[in-house]
Motif scaffolding. Sequence first.
Motif, PDB file in Angstrom:
ATOM      1  N   THR A 132      -0.267 -65.072-127.216  1.00 47.04           N
ATOM      2  CA  THR A 132       0.746 -64.034-127.101  1.00 47.04           C
ATOM      3  C   THR A 132       1.725 -64.372-125.983  1.00 47.04           C
ATOM      4  OG1 THR A 132      -0.795 -62.338-127.892  1.00 47.04           O
ATOM      5  CG2 THR A 132       1.066 -61.564-126.574  1.00 47.04           C
ATOM      6  N   ASP A 133       2.999 -64.194-126.260  1.00 50.32           N
ATOM      7  CA  ASP A 133       4.029 -64.262-125.233  1.00 50.32           C
ATOM      8  C   ASP A 133       4.055 -62.880-124.568  1.00 50.32           C
ATOM      9  OD1 ASP A 133       6.445 -63.899-123.859  1.00 50.32           O
ATOM     10  OD2 ASP A 133       7.529 -65.285-125.162  1.00 50.32           O
ATOM     11  N   TYR A 134       3.516 -62.802-123.364  1.00 51.94           N
ATOM     12  CA  TYR A 134       3.301 -61.490-122.742  1.00 51.94           C
ATOM     13  C   TYR A 134       4.608 -60.748-122.471  1.00 51.94           C
ATOM     14  CZ  TYR A 134      -1.374 -63.373-122.397  1.00 51.94           C
ATOM     15  OH  TYR A 134      -2.577 -63.924-122.718  1.00 51.94           O
ATOM     16  N   GLN A 135       5.633 -61.478-122.079  1.00 47.82           N
ATOM     17  CA  GLN A 135       6.909 -60.796-121.819  1.00 47.82           C
ATOM     18  C   GLN A 135       7.457 -60.180-123.093  1.00 47.82           C
ATOM     19  OE1 GLN A 135       8.624 -64.176-119.926  1.00 47.82           O
ATOM     20  NE2 GLN A 135       9.068 -63.040-118.058  1.00 47.82           N
ATOM     21  N   ALA A 136       7.421 -60.941-124.172  1.00 42.47           N
ATOM     22  CA  ALA A 136       7.950 -60.447-125.444  1.00 42.47           C
ATOM     23  C   ALA A 136       7.147 -59.238-125.917  1.00 42.47           C
ATOM     24  CB  ALA A 136       7.917 -61.551-126.497  1.00 42.47           C
TER      25      ALA A 136
ATOM     26  N   ASP B 199      -1.945 -48.762-121.909  1.00 41.76           N
ATOM     27  CA  ASP B 199      -3.230 -49.237-121.385  1.00 41.76           C
ATOM     28  C   ASP B 199      -3.467 -50.687-121.765  1.00 41.76           C
ATOM     29  OD1 ASP B 199      -3.717 -46.825-120.217  1.00 41.76           O
ATOM     30  OD2 ASP B 199      -5.126 -46.103-121.748  1.00 41.76           O
ATOM     31  N   SER B 200      -3.062 -51.027-122.993  1.00 41.63           N
ATOM     32  CA  SER B 200      -3.212 -52.407-123.438  1.00 41.63           C
ATOM     33  C   SER B 200      -2.378 -53.329-122.549  1.00 41.63           C
ATOM     34  CB  SER B 200      -2.780 -52.530-124.908  1.00 41.63           C
ATOM     35  OG  SER B 200      -2.858 -53.867-125.327  1.00 41.63           O
ATOM     36  N   ARG B 201      -1.145 -52.927-122.325  1.00 39.34           N
ATOM     37  CA  ARG B 201      -0.243 -53.738-121.498  1.00 39.34           C
ATOM     38  C   ARG B 201      -0.814 -53.890-120.086  1.00 39.34           C
ATOM     39  NH1 ARG B 201       4.290 -51.209-122.794  1.00 39.34           N
ATOM     40  NH2 ARG B 201       3.919 -49.600-121.258  1.00 39.34           N
TER      41      ARG B 201
ATOM     42  N   ASN C 295       5.283 -57.135-124.094  1.00 39.88           N
ATOM     43  CA  ASN C 295       5.424 -55.971-123.221  1.00 39.88           C
ATOM     44  C   ASN C 295       6.730 -55.229-123.448  1.00 39.88           C
ATOM     45  OD1 ASN C 295       2.948 -56.497-122.230  1.00 39.88           O
ATOM     46  ND2 ASN C 295       3.647 -57.439-120.326  1.00 39.88           N
ATOM     47  N   ALA C 296       7.705 -55.953-123.966  1.00 39.65           N
ATOM     48  CA  ALA C 296       8.988 -55.302-124.233  1.00 39.65           C
ATOM     49  C   ALA C 296       8.889 -54.334-125.402  1.00 39.65           C
ATOM     50  CB  ALA C 296      10.054 -56.359-124.522  1.00 39.65           C
ATOM     51  N   LYS C 297       7.897 -54.514-126.287  1.00 38.99           N
ATOM     52  CA  LYS C 297       7.836 -53.613-127.430  1.00 38.99           C
ATOM     53  C   LYS C 297       6.481 -52.929-127.660  1.00 38.99           C
ATOM     54  CE  LYS C 297       7.007 -56.195-131.361  1.00 38.99           C
ATOM     55  NZ  LYS C 297       6.879 -57.121-132.371  1.00 38.99           N
ATOM     56  N   GLY C 298       5.398 -53.492-127.191  1.00 35.97           N
ATOM     57  CA  GLY C 298       4.093 -52.852-127.385  1.00 35.97           C
ATOM     58  C   GLY C 298       3.397 -53.350-128.627  1.00 35.97           C
ATOM     59  N   ALA C 299       2.063 -53.483-128.547  1.00 34.90           N
ATOM     60  CA  ALA C 299       1.291 -54.023-129.665  1.00 34.90           C
ATOM     61  C   ALA C 299       1.045 -52.951-130.718  1.00 34.90           C
ATOM     62  CB  ALA C 299      -0.047 -54.561-129.165  1.00 34.90           C
ATOM     63  N   ARG C 300       0.940 -53.389-131.960  1.00 37.00           N
ATOM     64  CA  ARG C 300       0.573 -52.466-133.034  1.00 37.00           C
ATOM     65  C   ARG C 300      -0.933 -52.203-132.917  1.00 37.00           C
ATOM     66  NH1 ARG C 300       3.613 -51.760-137.979  1.00 37.00           N
ATOM     67  NH2 ARG C 300       5.036 -53.302-137.139  1.00 37.00           N
ATOM     68  N   VAL C 301      -1.320 -50.947-132.971  1.00 36.15           N
ATOM     69  CA  VAL C 301      -2.734 -50.600-132.816  1.00 36.15           C
ATOM     70  C   VAL C 301      -3.344 -50.405-134.202  1.00 36.15           C
ATOM     71  CG1 VAL C 301      -4.385 -49.005-131.758  1.00 36.15           C
ATOM     72  CG2 VAL C 301      -2.151 -49.412-130.652  1.00 36.15           C
ATOM     73  N   ILE C 302      -4.302 -51.244-134.550  1.00 38.28           N
ATOM     74  CA  ILE C 302      -4.956 -51.138-135.863  1.00 38.28           C
ATOM     75  C   ILE C 302      -6.218 -50.296-135.688  1.00 38.28           C
ATOM     76  CG2 ILE C 302      -5.954 -52.422-137.806  1.00 38.28           C
ATOM     77  CD1 ILE C 302      -2.907 -52.910-137.286  1.00 38.28           C
ATOM     78  N   THR C 303      -6.362 -49.289-136.533  1.00 32.46           N
ATOM     79  CA  THR C 303      -7.444 -48.333-136.298  1.00 32.46           C
ATOM     80  C   THR C 303      -8.547 -48.341-137.348  1.00 32.46           C
ATOM     81  OG1 THR C 303      -6.056 -46.674-137.354  1.00 32.46           O
ATOM     82  CG2 THR C 303      -6.083 -46.716-134.940  1.00 32.46           C
ATOM     83  N   LYS C 304      -8.229 -48.719-138.589  1.00 34.44           N
ATOM     84  CA  LYS C 304      -9.324 -48.784-139.571  1.00 34.44           C
ATOM     85  C   LYS C 304      -8.969 -49.705-140.734  1.00 34.44           C
ATOM     86  CE  LYS C 304      -8.097 -44.891-142.515  1.00 34.44           C
ATOM     87  NZ  LYS C 304      -8.534 -43.761-143.291  1.00 34.44           N
ATOM     88  N   GLY C 305      -9.974 -50.019-141.523  1.00 34.81           N
ATOM     89  CA  GLY C 305      -9.760 -50.885-142.670  1.00 34.81           C
ATOM     90  C   GLY C 305     -10.614 -50.450-143.836  1.00 34.81           C
TER      91      GLY C 305
END
Length: 454
Positions: A23-27, A13-15, A29-39
């Motif tokens: 952000t380099d979008y091609q780079a 969904d992020s992609r 999209n090849a791996k997917g973003a890390r999703v941070i959920t809490k702190g």
Amino acid sequence: MTQASSTQNLQADSRDHVLPPFTDYQALNAKGARVITKGDGIYIWDSEGHKILDGMAGLWCVNVGYGRQELVDAAAKQMQELPFYNLFFQTTHVPAIELAKEIASIAPEGMHKVFFTGSGSESNDTVLRMVRHFWACQGKPEKKWIISRLNGYHGSTVAGASLGGMKPMHEQGDLPIPYIDHIPQPYWFGEGGNMTPDEFGVWAAEQLDKKIQEIGADNVAAFIAEPIQGAGGVIIPPATYWPTIKKVLAKYDILLVVDEVICGFGRTGEWFGSQYFDLKPDLMPVAKGMTSGYLPMGAVLVGDRVAKVLTEQGGEFYHGFTYSGHPVAAAVALENLRILKNEHIVTQVKEKTAPYLQKKWAELADHPLVGEARTTGLLGALELVKDKQSRERFPGGNTGMRCREHCFNNGLVMRAVGDTMIISPPLVITCEQIDELVALARKALDATWAELKA
Ligand SMILES: *Cc1c(COP(=O)(O)O)cnc(C)c1O
């Protein structure tokens, strides 16, 4: 849904829908973003349940750490009372007044007024317009050049990116805008050649003198600089740099703008980097640590000389933002300052954690990859090199990115700027947690070293 498949859905969904900044979008999209959920405190968690020590305090901003209930309560209370009102057209509200007064009480001498913005970039847009307006009001509209530094960072709006000295940013969108020029940065490790750091510091500061003479002092409005360059790679200037800059500025009638977006609110162990380096700024853009990042907010602190002209002969200053002084952000900023004061956090940085970090960080210099390990306050950098003596880098220019990947995989956020690794942990980090940070950094260095040798 399993954790892994929910992460994959979020990444998809992020992609499909999010265009993230810098952000380099091609780079990506090849791996997917890390999703941070809490702190919580100095730690964050990702959607896979990994606990990560946040060595960057978000983006140099979560100074009191994650999960501070006092900040949540301050926001909720203000939202119930007055979620929004503006400072335009001769109106005001209590949080903005109280916050401006509180900031004035900790600001360097001779700074009593605050112009509120929504971010560091907006603060620097404000700076650009304010310094030119200041000189124009006094019948000197030709005094409009602003001198800045290569590889400095002042934000991402048109004025911010123009004032900044990041070449790749200038290449996109035909920047800088006119009447802005850049001098070399005081980056000894990268650019000092055969000079000693002290010699190089003097040389770099003298470039300001040269540039002022080249443009003509009558045409120069201001010099802008970060006390310590953050995004450029935690570049701590040689000890001779700021004293020489001060000598140069004393010869000319030019305003000094100190960009405190990172150094402000305790990062160096003083309230402001200007106090750390004994500078007398005319203007100080701030943001980031102002609310510890809990809500977006920025400001320009205005010194008496500029304030006098603006308020006594300026007429209307046609500038401002809908969210200038936003009451909820202001209430959170006030509470954030209260926490910093009540818990003596800035003093703790100065007397305890910064000296401790300096000592522990310096020990990393014995690692075969590390050409220099430097800190000031709770800012630190490691220079990754192939040859310690000549300061030669590894070919490929991706050693930093490799190390960053190992950091993340081992539970540490450390950022890479080229082959420079940088940290800026929350100001509430303890000595034990510094031990943990340094141990994680060493582990990542070892993994990077093993990979390079293979
Ligand atoms: C982050 C930063 C800015 C820009 O702030 P934003 O809130 O991202 O617009 C400006 N100056 C410095 C020194 C910064 O580090």
